[in-house]
Design an enzyme around this catalytic site. Sequence first.
Site, PDB file in Angstrom:
ATOM      1  N   GLY A 239       0.766  -1.245   0.000  1.00 11.66           N
ATOM      2  CA  GLY A 239       0.000   0.000   0.000  1.00 11.66           C
ATOM      3  C   GLY A 239       0.786   1.277   0.000  1.00 11.66           C
ATOM      4  N   PRO A 274       4.482  -5.203  -0.875  1.00 14.65           N
ATOM      5  CA  PRO A 274       4.436  -4.016  -1.719  1.00 14.65           C
ATOM      6  C   PRO A 274       4.193  -4.389  -3.178  1.00 14.65           C
ATOM      7  CG  PRO A 274       6.712  -4.558  -1.240  1.00 14.65           C
ATOM      8  CD  PRO A 274       5.860  -5.533  -0.458  1.00 14.65           C
ATOM      9  N   ARG A 312      -6.184   2.671 -15.804  1.00 16.88           N
ATOM     10  CA  ARG A 312      -6.282   3.464 -14.574  1.00 16.88           C
ATOM     11  C   ARG A 312      -6.951   4.821 -14.757  1.00 16.88           C
ATOM     12  NH1 ARG A 312      -2.354   5.103 -12.059  1.00 16.88           N
ATOM     13  NH2 ARG A 312      -3.176   4.835  -9.970  1.00 16.88           N
ATOM     14  N   TYR A 316     -10.140   4.933 -12.400  1.00 17.05           N
ATOM     15  CA  TYR A 316     -10.058   5.700 -11.151  1.00 17.05           C
ATOM     16  C   TYR A 316      -9.873   7.198 -11.381  1.00 17.05           C
ATOM     17  CZ  TYR A 316      -8.047   1.123  -9.667  1.00 17.05           C
ATOM     18  OH  TYR A 316      -7.768  -0.193  -9.445  1.00 17.05           O
ATOM     19  N   CYS A 342     -14.261   2.946 -28.690  1.00 12.13           N
ATOM     20  CA  CYS A 342     -15.571   3.581 -28.824  1.00 12.13           C
ATOM     21  C   CYS A 342     -16.266   3.720 -27.482  1.00 12.13           C
ATOM     22  CB  CYS A 342     -16.426   2.771 -29.795  1.00 12.13           C
ATOM     23  SG  CYS A 342     -15.546   2.481 -31.327  1.00 12.13           S
ATOM     24  N   GLU A 343     -15.695   4.540 -26.619  1.00  7.36           N
ATOM     25  CA  GLU A 343     -16.251   4.836 -25.299  1.00  7.36           C
ATOM     26  C   GLU A 343     -15.776   6.246 -24.947  1.00  7.36           C
ATOM     27  OE1 GLU A 343     -17.689   2.712 -22.820  1.00  7.36           O
ATOM     28  OE2 GLU A 343     -17.441   0.780 -23.815  1.00  7.36           O
ATOM     29  N   TYR A 371      -0.204  -1.903 -12.236  1.00 12.21           N
ATOM     30  CA  TYR A 371      -1.606  -1.905 -12.654  1.00 12.21           C
ATOM     31  C   TYR A 371      -1.765  -1.302 -14.052  1.00 12.21           C
ATOM     32  CZ  TYR A 371      -1.740  -2.796  -7.677  1.00 12.21           C
ATOM     33  OH  TYR A 371      -1.486  -3.324  -6.434  1.00 12.21           O
TER      34      TYR A 371
HETATM   35  C1  LIG Z   1      -3.156  -5.182  -3.977  1.00 12.67           C
HETATM   36  C2  LIG Z   1      -2.627  -5.754  -2.735  1.00 12.67           C
HETATM   37  C3  LIG Z   1      -1.341  -5.431  -2.294  1.00 12.67           C
HETATM   38  C4  LIG Z   1      -0.451  -4.449  -3.000  1.00 12.67           C
HETATM   39  O1  LIG Z   1      -0.917  -3.144  -2.923  1.00 12.67           O
HETATM   40  P1  LIG Z   1       0.020  -1.963  -3.439  1.00 12.67           P
HETATM   41  O2  LIG Z   1      -0.756  -0.747  -3.129  1.00 12.67           O
HETATM   42  O3  LIG Z   1       0.223  -2.146  -4.890  1.00 12.67           O
HETATM   43  O4  LIG Z   1       1.281  -2.029  -2.663  1.00 12.67           O
HETATM   44  C5  LIG Z   1      -0.859  -6.079  -1.171  1.00 12.67           C
HETATM   45  N1  LIG Z   1      -1.616  -6.973  -0.495  1.00 12.67           N
HETATM   46  C6  LIG Z   1      -2.867  -7.286  -0.877  1.00 12.67           C
HETATM   47  C7  LIG Z   1      -3.632  -8.278  -0.096  1.00 12.67           C
HETATM   48  C8  LIG Z   1      -3.418  -6.693  -2.007  1.00 12.67           C
HETATM   49  O5  LIG Z   1      -4.661  -7.004  -2.381  1.00 12.67           O
END
Ligand SMILES: *Cc1c(COP(=O)(O)O)cnc(C)c1O
Length: 417
Positions: A239, A274, A312, A316, A342-343, A371
């Site tokens: 994350g 990560p 993305r 988002y 075509c969107e 991603y």
């Molecule tokens: C998607 C995900 C991650 C990775 O998230 P990042 O934001 O790309 O680091 C880690 N653990 C789980 C369970 C996830 O679903």
Amino acid sequence: MHHFQYKGNELYAEDVAVREIVEKVGTPLYLYSHATLERHYRAMDEAFAAVPHTICYSMKANSNLAVLKTFFGLGGGVDIVSGGELYRALAAGVEPCKVVYSGVGKKDDEIEYALNTGILMFNVESEEELDRIDMIAGRLGKKAGIAIRVNPDVDPETHPYITTGLKKAKFGINIERSLEQYRRAARMANLDVMGIDCHIGSQLTKVSPFVDTIKKLKRLIEGVRESGINLRYFDLGGGLGITYSDEAPPLPAEYGAAITAETKDLGLHLLFEPGRNLVGNAGIMVAKCLYVKRGEEKNFVIVDAAMNDLARPSLYGSYHGVQAVRKDQEGVTVADIVGPICESGDFLAKDREVPSFRQGDLVAFMSAGAYGFAMSSNYNSRPRAVEVMVKGDAFVVVRDRETYGDLVRGERIPDFL
Ligand SMILES: *Cc1c(COP(=O)(O)O)cnc(C)c1O
């Protein structure tokens, strides 16, 4: 920091001119820098040098075999979310004891595959999943390593679609019910309850939600230990965010220092998952400008990549930097950069001040390593892009561009037609 920089007017990937690669493989193209991947992995690894840890790369961010192999070569493992990801990870040579398996919907055959492979542990996301894994492990005569993915009810302050650790999310087991489930799991004959897991969201730009989560989980860890359960692993998920535009996420070193301070006395082996942080800025997507359409209200730069290649922005509303591969355009234009699909949602950049691109110019979309290709599709029957990895002055196609033949592979026309 990454290795996509200009030398004079030309954008380079490490020591290779991007234009030179395009001349060989065409567009659209995903381009990964090996030096950047390695640099990001090492930064994360060094951030936790003071504590026992394993980096289990969250491969859903970018599951190309060459990317996986890069991290495995540096000592990493993986976080998987499907049987297909396990297959890929094994194909790239992962050590099974460094695989953790997350996800709310693991199927019987996937659980079986993971047990037969001998992965480290399942991050269990529901009460029913505990029973399911216990039953399948019993049938196979195996002991399944498990952690409970605890939903700590912490707000990571990121985009709602990538927020996963709030009560209303589908992920994990509610923190208030977790202790009871730990005790239940401990009584199951075919489970080895070895860890605690959390993952609160993606693209976090602060350390505090991670620290708040750990503080909450520490109370739970105490309770679990008092119940006589021998916890050995603390999986902190992934994350940590990256800079797409003007975000200023903590550096891995700051993240590492804050987490190490909170966890060092727990006597647990830390796991990290990560994804984006390792690969996001290690990749770009390159497209060619097909047409420029000047309108009264808006200008459009139409390129040969689209939402099927890089989802993305339409999914988002995400921002990707836009740069010229050769800076020879005069002036700037405010434009939408759009694809041929075509969107109306098919845009890669909106109302953006960009170089005044002309037909034939090459356009680089920055920070596309996470991603990006992994979320690409064949919508509008568009073959998926080619992927290339650069290392120093060498580059290799690490996934062929799909052909028209690939588009219809596996399809058949029934006899009754
Ligand atoms: C998607 C995900 C991650 C990775 O998230 P990042 O934001 O790309 O680091 C880690 N653990 C789980 C369970 C996830 O679903």
